[in-house]
Structures are given as structure tokens and as C-alpha cells.
Design a protein around this motif. Structure first.
Motif, PDB file in Angstrom:
ATOM      1  N   LYS A 103       0.836  -1.210   0.000  1.00 54.64           N
ATOM      2  CA  LYS A 103       0.000   0.000   0.000  1.00 54.64           C
ATOM      3  C   LYS A 103       0.870   1.260   0.000  1.00 54.64           C
ATOM      4  CE  LYS A 103      -3.162   0.277   3.282  1.00 54.64           C
ATOM      5  NZ  LYS A 103      -3.897  -0.087   4.521  1.00 54.64           N
ATOM      6  N   ASP A 104       1.868   1.267   0.894  1.00 52.41           N
ATOM      7  CA  ASP A 104       2.751   2.428   0.990  1.00 52.41           C
ATOM      8  C   ASP A 104       3.543   2.624  -0.298  1.00 52.41           C
ATOM      9  OD1 ASP A 104       1.943   2.722   3.654  1.00 52.41           O
ATOM     10  OD2 ASP A 104       3.457   1.285   4.317  1.00 52.41           O
ATOM     11  N   ALA A 105       4.006   1.507  -0.852  1.00 55.54           N
ATOM     12  CA  ALA A 105       4.831   1.573  -2.067  1.00 55.54           C
ATOM     13  C   ALA A 105       4.028   2.151  -3.226  1.00 55.54           C
ATOM     14  CB  ALA A 105       5.354   0.180  -2.412  1.00 55.54           C
ATOM     15  N   ILE A 106       2.809   1.672  -3.399  1.00 53.23           N
ATOM     16  CA  ILE A 106       1.992   2.145  -4.516  1.00 53.23           C
ATOM     17  C   ILE A 106       1.703   3.629  -4.359  1.00 53.23           C
ATOM     18  CG2 ILE A 106      -0.277   1.987  -5.614  1.00 53.23           C
ATOM     19  CD1 ILE A 106      -0.259  -0.988  -5.054  1.00 53.23           C
ATOM     20  N   LYS A 107       1.371   4.015  -3.138  1.00 47.42           N
ATOM     21  CA  LYS A 107       1.025   5.415  -2.895  1.00 47.42           C
ATOM     22  C   LYS A 107       2.195   6.326  -3.262  1.00 47.42           C
ATOM     23  CE  LYS A 107      -1.391   6.497   0.950  1.00 47.42           C
ATOM     24  NZ  LYS A 107      -1.539   6.896   2.356  1.00 47.42           N
ATOM     25  N   VAL A 108       3.388   5.963  -2.846  1.00 43.54           N
ATOM     26  CA  VAL A 108       4.523   6.861  -3.075  1.00 43.54           C
ATOM     27  C   VAL A 108       5.002   6.796  -4.531  1.00 43.54           C
ATOM     28  CG1 VAL A 108       6.483   5.379  -2.419  1.00 43.54           C
ATOM     29  CG2 VAL A 108       6.550   7.826  -1.915  1.00 43.54           C
ATOM     30  N   LEU A 109       4.951   5.598  -5.128  1.00 42.32           N
ATOM     31  CA  LEU A 109       5.427   5.471  -6.512  1.00 42.32           C
ATOM     32  C   LEU A 109       4.439   6.053  -7.513  1.00 42.32           C
ATOM     33  CD1 LEU A 109       7.015   1.899  -6.415  1.00 42.32           C
ATOM     34  CD2 LEU A 109       8.210   4.097  -6.570  1.00 42.32           C
ATOM     35  N   ASN A 110       3.201   6.215  -7.072  1.00 34.28           N
ATOM     36  CA  ASN A 110       2.206   6.859  -7.930  1.00 34.28           C
ATOM     37  C   ASN A 110       2.530   8.346  -8.115  1.00 34.28           C
ATOM     38  OD1 ASN A 110      -0.281   6.577  -9.407  1.00 34.28           O
ATOM     39  ND2 ASN A 110      -1.208   7.876  -7.839  1.00 34.28           N
ATOM     40  N   THR A 111       3.343   8.877  -7.195  1.00 30.58           N
ATOM     41  CA  THR A 111       3.672  10.311  -7.241  1.00 30.58           C
ATOM     42  C   THR A 111       5.116  10.576  -7.645  1.00 30.58           C
ATOM     43  OG1 THR A 111       2.198  10.535  -5.358  1.00 30.58           O
ATOM     44  CG2 THR A 111       3.511  12.455  -5.934  1.00 30.58           C
TER      45      THR A 111
END
Lengths: 251, 458
Positions: free
Chosen positions: B289-297
């Protein structure tokens, strides 16, 4: 022994249906790839014991050579601190007697008389062939507590020198290598070479299933393979196939 | 009809057939029909079922071969033995998505059937996704073969995240998460029992897929280890690939004769493979969850140096600890920077790293702290905005964005999960600053950004 001789040695062992190399063979193999091994004599019969000072200098370690004994220490197959021919002769007799009791079924291929390696940090470098990903190499804290500590790092082969250094930095004992509390830093370049060598051996010899140098004793003066183990791929030891492969390799 | 390894037609089909179409509401095939309609799939949809002449006014074919066109994707929603019969007769099909269960997961009879299916696909040159899978959700080409009704599992909007998974339930878990985070997706593929198409083929496609900016893989086992490492190594040179590996306890070599063999479970080798390929491994669903959130930006960064600015000392230290546990560097500031900070911040602030602005902080303290702190070299920044400091205002959102843009450095926000701060969090998110609600999760996200650009990727 050069790399070609070492490859031939492995293929012959496979053709003979063996599952492992004997310790002096395994050492000769890793030595062919540039890993230092202590000087040794292979004593094939007890009456052969004659240690010449120009060949080997004391103190010596005596080790049994047997395809059937995996843990030599557990059966009294290692004697340390021998000084001369007389002591070695006595040790060979004692060991033969003890082994008759502790490992009566084991076939004895002789004894290895080795120069003792000065103390240093005990490490392990190993490798195995994964059915899915192919050869992988391991580096870690060595000695008898390897499986207890599990302080190791893996990489897939081929392993570059850069990756070898990264592997070293991943294990907890890394500070010991760079000089911990006043101790001198060890020869990390040689360690990296040993890791790369195992990677290269696995890529060069499909016949090897597992390979391991443990302990690899390292100090400021270098890294020495005190024990080495090579497990051959049992798939190649199936009748017919091994012979075909060996002859193909020789042709 | 051989297509080789290229599976791009699955993601850009001119025609789709639903084999086993049914008018009965709630039947998986009916849900799939509805979903294709809802998402607005622009190509031709053919219905196949010999028991109907038409369904809701749409012609229903008796068999696939009655359709006088090439079917790019045939979705099979039939009992397992029937799948075999229909596929055997198919002449005009390039790819099959076999939603049906009743194969390997059911035991030895199912395993035998699955082996036959595999052989059949290879013989006829039909590429297969599944069986026992959800298939494809593609927000780019507007395909939805998931048989879950939209009112139960809302579908994400279009974006850059693509997901590859063996597990269908994981696919839905991540879909729901992406919807709630308002993160869009490109392609989601659930390949279930993975008789043919798996992560290696999909990753090869996604490597050159302009619509995909981040790849997420949920992995139980690998389809073809060596090829996967090869394909993934190429992909990670273009875009981040994140993996969650489950089933970590699987044993390695049985009865190993060396310590090396005894010590290495299968997971150790998987880890080595991920490293080799430059894949970012995260731990479990929370890590993902954290990875997707940050890599989305944000893009990956080259180093590991983190600057922390906080308005709460305890939370700041907690973040610093969590960062160091994950291998990030929370370096002290230089003497000159500390000196400058002490003149620009109010007296009782702490000028270490974290820079603690305390509960007396005002908006400009954040800006000053970051401007001075970033004169030392840092790769990323974590800022806590705890809203316990009564004087800080909502204008901080714009001020922080301005600093971030000026320095072109990833800036991650950690805040509380109170109602008020969730509202502000939404504003941060609108401004492209990912917000995390615990010290551990912001540290995990920072570690993801710093984990990827290694020698293997350079």
C-alpha cells in the motif's frame, strides 16, 4: 591443477557415480579458481607417513578423508596441533582405531595432513543450483554455527565484484572485516574474489549441485579455505546419462 | 493460430467472445457481460451458448466457429470439462481467458484436466490466461472480465499502476485499496492457476507499455525463474517493479549435504532473484500500500539520505528510528547549517535531524527549516504536520509544495488520522504530496523510493 584439470576431475567423479568430491579434490577445485588453500599431503596408507620440512611446516592438522563422513569432528576425524612425523604417525593410528568404533561403516580414502592456518575471522562462501533460478551464491558468517546464526546473504550468479561487496555489507559480521575495536581490517578484495570464483565455478560446471568453503579463514594477510565441500548433481549420476555427458565433454 | 510470446492482443482486443453467456442475473457470465458494457469496451462482443438464440436482444452463437471473425479473446465461463470440448473445436481464437474453476486446485482429476488444457493450448497455438482466474481489468483498453459486480467491488479509474497476480482475491483487495486512495490503474491481470500466461509474459508486455508507469506483482511462485529475472531486469531499467512474495516458509533443498543447502529456503533464492533484477520487494500488503502510494507520485531517488522536519519531537524520533531500521540514513546536519537554523527558527527548536519545530511552529518555520536543511545534501524529505501546533494554517500545503518544487526533492507527509487532518491530507494529495498516517508507513514509503536505483539499475 588448472581449471581444465579440475573440470576433468569433477566429470570423472560423476562418471564414477560419486555424490561428493573428497576434501583434497574439493580444495584442488577451488584452488584452481584462485582461492588459497593451506598446504597439504594426502596420506593414502598409514605406513606412508613421512613429513619433510621443506614440504610442510608445523603445526599440522590431521583429517580423515572419507566419502561417507560428513561431519569429521563428530566422529573423531580431526586432530590438531601435531608437530612432527612421529606425532603424525601416532595420530594416524589413534584416528584409525577411533574411527573403527565411531564410524565402522565408513570407507576411508586416507588422511589429509594440513598446515594449520593462523586464527582469523571464520566466514562461509557457498553456492547451490536452484531448480528455478539457476546458480546462486552465498556469503556469510562461517564456522560451526552457520545454520544457527543464519547470518548470510545470497545473490544469483553471475555475481560481479560489486555485488560481492554488497553481499559482504549485508551480513552482521561485516564490521569485523573492516577493523573492529582495534583489529586490523582483513583482505576484502580476496573475499570478493572468492565469492566471484564460486559463481564462476557454478557457471562452468553444471555437474555441481552444492559447493561450499567453510570456514574461509580471513585475516589481514588473506583468505584461506580451511575446508571445502562439493556435492555433485545426483541427476548426472544416473546410469548411462553420466557416461554420455562425460564423453561428450571430452570429445 | 500461433502468436509466439507476444500477448499484447489481450490488452488491445478487436473482438471478445463470452463462451457460456447467460441472461440469468448474478451468473458470472452475465456479470462479465454487464461489466464490459459498463466500462465501455469499444470492440465487438460475441455471445456463445447453444441454448439461446439471443440474449437481451443480442444474437447468441451456437459455437465459436459459427462466428465469422477472428476472436482475439474468448472468455470461458463453463464447467471445466466443457472448456476442453469447446476449446478443442475452436479455430478462430487467439487468446482464451478461462475463468472456470475445477482444475488443479481441486485435486488429481483436476490436475490431469489442467495438463490436458496446457497441451491443448500449445497444440492449437491459443494463449491461455487462467484457469481459475479473474482475467483482465484494463482501464486503458476498457476491458473488465472480473465476474464480481461493480457495486460490490468498485473499479479504479485510469492511471499508471499495473498489477500482476496469481490470486484473484488479492486483485480485488488491491482494487478496493486503489479506489479508496484515488490511484488509477492501467492493467490488472489475474492469471490464477497460470497454465500458460504468467508474470514473465505480462512483464514483457508492460515493459514497453506506455500506459504503465509502475508494476506491482503479487507472487506465490515464479513461472520461469531465469526468464523472469531477464525480463524484469529490462523492465526495472524503465519503471519501478514492486513485488510482494508470499509463501516464504517453503523449504529449500531436501536433505541438503552442505550448510549452504540447509540454510537456503526457497525464499532466500527469490530474494536474490529480486535483487538481481532490481525489483523492489515489499513486505506484505501494508508494505505494498505504501509503495503504490509513493510510486504513484514520485520517481525513485539515487541515494538514501533523509531529512526529517517535525512539529512533534516524539513522532520525529519514531520516524527516524523506523527509517534507520529500513536502511535509510538520517544524517546529522552540518555545523554551518545548524548555526543558520538556530538564527532562523525560534529558540527552543531542535536543529538536529529530525529538525523539531515543536508545538509552537508557524508555517514559515517549516519553510525556513527546509530551505536551510536542504543546503546539506538529502535525497528525500519527510515532513510531519500533526496539527497539534495551533498556529500552523492550511496555507502550509501550498508553502510545502513550493519548497518541494523549488528543490525538486520527493517530500512525504506524515500526519494524524483525525477528521481535520484527513481533510488537509486530501489537499496535500491534490497537490501531489502523498500522505501517510503512521511513522512506520511513511518510513516504508521512503525506503521504497530509496531502494530501487541501485547499481543493478544504473
Amino acid at each position: 591443477m588448472n581449471k581444465e584439470d579440475a573440470k576433468r576431475l569433477v566429470r570423472e567423479a560423476v562418471a564414477e557415480g560419486r555424490h561428493m568430491l573428497l576434501e583434497p579434490e574439493a580444495k584442488a577445485l577451488v584452488a584452481a579458481w584462485g582461492i588459497s588453500v593451506p598446504k597439504y599431503l594426502w596420506i593414502k596408507a598409514p605406513e606412508d607417513v613421512r613429513v619433510k620440512a621443506e614440504e610442510l611446516s608445523p603445526p599440522f592438522v590431521l583429517k580423515v578423508i572419507s566419502p561417507d563422513i560428513v561431519h569429521k569432528r563428530d566422529v573423531g576425524g580431526v586432530i590438531l596441533g601435531l608437530q612432527d612425523t612421529e606425532e603424525v604417525r601416532t595420530a594416524v593410528h589413534e584416528m584409525t582405531r577411533d574411527l573403527r568404533r565411531s564410524a565402522p561403516e565408513a570407507q576411508i580414502a586416507g588422511f589429509l595432513l594440513v598446515e594449520m592456518v593462523p586464527p582469523g575471522i571464520e566466514l562461509i562462501v557457498g553456492g547451490l543450483r536452484d531448480p528455478q533460478f539457476g546458480p546462486a551464491v552465498m556469503f556469510g558468517t562461517g564456522g560451526i554455527a552457520v545454520e544457527l546464526l543464519k547470518d548470510v546473504s545470497f545473490r544469483l550468479a553471475p555475481v560481479s565484484r560489486e555485488e560481492a561487496f554488497a553481499m559482504m555489507q549485508e551480513v552482521k559480521s561485516y564490521p569485523l572485516l573492516t577493523g573492529f575495536r582495534g583489529s586490523r581490517p582483513v583482505d576484502v578484495e580476496q573475499l570478493a574474489s572468492a565469492v566471484v570464483a564460486l559463481s564462476d565455478i557454478l557457471l562452468s560446471l553444471d555437474e555441481i549441485r552444492e559447493i561450499e568453503v567453510n570456514p574461509l579463514i580471513v585475516s589481514e594477510s588473506g583468505a584461506v579455505a580451511v575446508d571445502a565441500r562439493v556435492v555433485l548433481d545426483s541427476a548426472y549420476t544416473a546410469p548411462g546419462r553420466s557416461i554420455e555427458r562425460v564423453s561428450a565433454a571430452k570429445a | 493460430m500461433s502468436t509466439g510470446r507476444d500477448i499484447s492482443f489481450f490488452f488491445n482486443p478487436q473482438s471478445i467472445a463470452i463462451v457460456g453467456a447467460s441472461p440469468r442475473p448474478g451468473k458470472p457470465s452475465q456479470v462479465i457481460m454487464e461489466n464490459l458494457k459498463r466500462i465501455g469496451y469499444p470492440g465487438a462482443v460475441y455471445l456463445v451458448n447453444p441454448n439461446y438464440a439471443s440474449i437481451n436482444g443480442v444474437r447468441c452463437y451456437r459455437s465459436l466457429s459459427e462466428i465469422e471473425a477472428v476472436i482475439d479473446v474468448a472468455i470461458f465461463v463453463l464447467p471445466a470439462p466443457l472448456v476442453m470440448t469447446v476449446l478443442e473445436r475452436a479455430k478462430n481464437v487467439r487468446g482464451a481467458i478461462i475463468v472456470s474453476a475445477g482444475f488443479k486446485e481441486t485435486g488429481s482429476a483436476g490436475t490431469a484436466l489442467e495438463d490436458e488444457l496446457s497441451a491443448l493450448g500449445a497444440r492449437k497455438g491459443i494463449r491461455i490466461i487462467g484457469p481459475n482466474c479473474m482475467g483482465i481489468y484494463d482501464a486503458v483498453s476498457r476491458i473488465d472480465t472480473f465476474f464480481t459486480p461493480e457495486e460490490r467491488v468498485k473499479r479504479p479509474t485510469r492511471g499508471g499502476v499495473s498489477v500482476l497476480t496469481q490470486s484473484g482475491s488479492f486483485a480485488e483487495l488491491i482494487m478496493v485499496e486503489l479506489v479508496s486512495q484515488d490511484i488509477g490503474v492501467a492493467r490488472i491481470v489475474s492469471y490464477g492457476n497460470r497454465v500458460d500466461v504468467g508474470e514473465s509474459d505480462c512483464l514483457e508486455f508492460l515493459t514497453n507499455d506506455a500506459a504503465t508507469s509502475v508494476v506491482v506483482i503479487y507472487m506465490e511462485s515464479v513461472d520461469d525463474g531465469k526468464r523472469f529475472v531477464e525480463v524484469a531486469s529490462r523492465c526495472t531499467r524503465k519503471k519501478p517493479v514492486v513485488v510482494v512474495k508470499v509463501g516464504k516458509r517453503e523449504a529449500g533443498i531436501h536433505a541438503a549435504r552442505s550448510h549452504t543447502g540447509a540454510i537456503s529456503g526457497r525464499y532466500e533464492i527469490y530474494k536474490a532473484a529480486f535483487k538481481k533484477a532490481g525489483i523492489i520487494e515489499v513486505n506484505g500488503y501494508e508494505g505494498l500500500k505504501d509503495a503504490i502510494k509513493v510510486l504513484n507520485t514520485y520517481e525513485l531517488v539515487a541515494g538514501k539520505r533523509v531529512l526529517i522536519v517535525t512539529d512533534g519531537g516524539g513522532v520525529g524520533v519514531n520516524i527516524a528510528d523506523a527509517c534507520e531500521d529500513l536502511g535509510l540514513e538520517v544524517r546529522e546536519l552540518s555545523e554551518e547549517t545548524r548555526k543558520r537554523l538556530s538564527t532562523r527558527l525560534i529558540g527552543f527548536s531542535s536543529t538536529g535531524n529530525p529538525i523539531d519545530l515543536t508545538g509552537s511552529a508557524i508555517d514559515s518555520d517549516y519553510v525556513n527549516a527546509l530551505e536551510e536543511g536542504l543546503k546539506d545534501t538529502f535525497d528525500l524529505v519527510i515532513v510531519t504536520v500533526l496539527w497539534g501546533a495551533p498556529k500552523i494554517t492550511e496555507k502550509l500545503v501550498d508553502a510545502l509544495k513550493a519548497v518541494r518544487d523549488r528543490h525538486n526533492v520527493p517530500l512525504l507527509i506524515c500526519t494524524l488520522s483525525s477528521e481535520f487532518s484527513r481533510r488537509i491530507a486530501a489537499r496535500f494529495a491534490e497537490h501531489g504530496m502523498p500522505v501517510f498516517f503512521t511513522p512506520e508507513s511513511v518510513a516504508r514509503a521512503a525506503a521504497v523510493l530509496a531502494a530501487g536505483k541501485r547499481y543493478a539499475r544504473s
